[in-house]
Write an enzyme that holds these catalytic residues in place. Structure first.
Site, PDB file in Angstrom:
ATOM      1  N   GLU A   1      -1.860   5.536  -0.547  1.00 18.09           N
ATOM      2  CA  GLU A   1      -2.747   4.548  -1.166  1.00 18.09           C
ATOM      3  C   GLU A   1      -3.793   5.166  -2.094  1.00 18.09           C
ATOM      4  O   GLU A   1      -5.002   5.144  -1.797  1.00 18.09           O
ATOM      5  CB  GLU A   1      -3.409   3.685  -0.081  1.00 18.09           C
ATOM      6  CG  GLU A   1      -2.384   2.901   0.712  1.00 18.09           C
ATOM      7  CD  GLU A   1      -2.975   2.064   1.850  1.00 18.09           C
ATOM      8  OE1 GLU A   1      -4.173   2.187   2.128  1.00 18.09           O
ATOM      9  OE2 GLU A   1      -2.217   1.276   2.449  1.00 18.09           O
TER      10      GLU A   1
ATOM     11  N   GLU B   1       4.272   0.724   4.993  1.00 14.98           N
ATOM     12  CA  GLU B   1       3.327   0.100   5.930  1.00 14.98           C
ATOM     13  C   GLU B   1       3.381  -1.411   5.760  1.00 14.98           C
ATOM     14  O   GLU B   1       3.439  -1.912   4.634  1.00 14.98           O
ATOM     15  CB  GLU B   1       1.864   0.503   5.645  1.00 14.98           C
ATOM     16  CG  GLU B   1       1.473   1.873   6.074  1.00 14.98           C
ATOM     17  CD  GLU B   1       0.006   2.185   5.783  1.00 14.98           C
ATOM     18  OE1 GLU B   1      -0.824   1.254   5.723  1.00 14.98           O
ATOM     19  OE2 GLU B   1      -0.277   3.376   5.612  1.00 14.98           O
TER      20      GLU B   1
END
Ligand code: IFM
Length: 455
Positions: free
Chosen positions: A164, A360
């Site tokens: 991320e 995720e």
């Protein structure tokens, strides 16, 4: 519901969120150690990852638990300051041994390891030298990656570079919700983004040089933009809005195109160049050759749709459709929008033409141990069922999705929310470190075993 024959079902965690042992085994300090210890009031419940799930000491039990829950693929991250306590230079043999033992244990249990190289626990020594602002950063990161690759690459073939980037830069230096929580101006944000992507590129190069047969991905996140209907004009409006880079210093890093076009396509999108190109560091064009490396997967973390749009006759070509008042939300307050796992992978695959791994997805809810000793979490089961059904629709529609990792294996330290948000398939009692698989873990076991047929 159908998923490809070798679909990779798994679960994910990250070092700082579960390991604990913050100053054991020769580990150096990270920016999360410093933030949690030194900024009073920053973490909602005043906690830290000092002990977390004590996975550092309990990894063997955790791996056995995982095997019992039918998890065959496990994504975890390596803590840079455990490997290089100062960030560069001296290698810590105990840190290497910890991850090497973990990998051996996973393989003994028939679990395939997926290693994330950076999931936010930046060494203090790197931060103090300017980290993502410093043009030496890609070489520091490459040197760290080389140590990990040399230590684990004989047994680990699957690596993800940076988790991320949007959060690393956007939450770390724009909205200041995460370490180091230092507000910087757009010029620095643009420079850091570019250097971060160069770190990614160098990591891929090092992995390919060092690990025969390696498979590499990159793990950005995004909140897909959803079309209000399946009319072609609404779908096109959503696609355009999803990849647009807003001309707004507070928001531009959240566009998937900002952090992915250079990596996946070898260039910045035109709207980004018009708005921020003048802030890119000198020589940025030639860096694109380093940034743009072939990847085996385009890995993506997706939790919810960012917004819903319909086509409109205005300058942007779309208008927003507000999320319904009182609509379903997780404990984080995130909207429950299962179609994010249909439209997100579909739009990303159309643009980047690289097999997708969902690295995720999951939710936090009010979980506790009931008097019968079990943790009943029907909301999580409902969430996962709906999201996975949408993902299977994407697969049926020729989106090349290769795997899905549920976040998370264990309840854990949820950054600024401390331990107040439980994302795990397994409940953790932090006072005793007792693990209790939730109903969703048993449900997910069946889904994995039947390759999604049980949906
Ligand atoms: O816990 C985090 C993880 O570290 C990164 N992705 C989102 C998760 C839930 O907020």
């Amino acid at each position: 519901m159908s998923f490809p024959k070798d679909f990779l079902w798994g679960a994910a965690t990250a070092s700082y969120q579960i390991e604990g042992g913050w100053r054991e085994g020769g580990k150096g300090p990270s920016i999360w150690d410093d933030l949690t210890h030194e900024r009073r009031g920053f973490i909602l419940d005043g906690s830290s990852g000092d002990e977390a799930c004590d996975h550092y000491h309990r990894f063997r039990e955790d791996v056995a638990l995982m095997a019992g829950l039918g998890i065959r693929n496990y994504r975890f991250s390596v803590s840079w300051p455990r490997i290089l306590p100062e960030g560069t230079g001296r290698v810590n043999p105990e840190g290497i041994r910890f991850y090497s033992d973990l990998v051996d244990c996973l393989l003994e249990h028939g679990i395939r390891p997926f290693v994330t190289l950076y999931h936010w626990d930046l060494p203090r020594g790197i931060y103090q030298r300017g980290a993502w602002l410093n043009e030496e950063m890609p070489e520091w990161f490459a040197a760290y990656v080389r140590e990990v690759a040399l230590a684990l690459g004989d047994r680990v073939k699957d690596f993800l570079t940076i988790n991320e980037p949007q959060c690393v830069i956007g939450l770390g230096y724009v909205s200041c919700e995460q370490a180091p929580a230092v507000k910087l101006p757009a010029r620095d944000i643009v420079r850091m983004s570019h250097i971060l992507m160069k770190c990614h590129g160098r990591a891929v190069q090092v992995l390919r040089e060092t690990v025969p047969g390696v498979r590499v991905g990159y793990a950005p996140c995004s909140g897909p933009v959803l079309p209000a209907s399946e009319k072609p004009e609404d779908v096109e409006a959503a696609r355009r809005a999803y990849f647009a880079v807003p001309d707004d210093p507070e928001r531009f890093t959240w566009s998937p195109a900002w952090f992915s076009d250079p990596v996946m396509l070898g260039g910045y999108p035109q709207d980004a160049l018009s708005a921020f190109g003048h802030l890119l560091p000198e020589g940025w064009e030639k860096d694109l050759a380093v940034i743009h490396q072939r990847l085996d997967w385009y890995t993506q973390n997706i939790y919810n749709g960012n917004l819903t749009v319909r086509a409109a006759d205005n300058a942007r070509g779309y208008e927003e459709v507000p999320y319904p008042v009182g609509g379903e939300r997780t404990l984080m307050g995130w909207p429950v929008t299962p179609d994010a796992l249909y439209w997100g992978p579909k739009f990303l695959y159309e643009r980047y033409r690289t097999p997708i791994l969902i690295s995720e997805n999951g939710m936090s809810c009010h979980d506790w141990v009931f008097p019968d000793g079990r943790v009943h979490d029907p909301a999580r089961i409902d969430y996962l069922r709906r999201y996975l059904s949408a993902l299977s629709r994407a697969v049926a529609d020729d989106t090349d999705v290769r795997g899905y990792f549920c976040w998370s294996l264990l309840d854990n330290f949820e950054w600024k929310f401390g331990y107040t948000q439980r994302f795990g398939l397994v409940h953790v009692d932090y006072a005793t470190q007792k693990r209790t698989p939730k109903d969703s873990a048993l449900w997910y076991k069946e889904i994995m075993e039947t390759n999604g047929a049980g949906l």
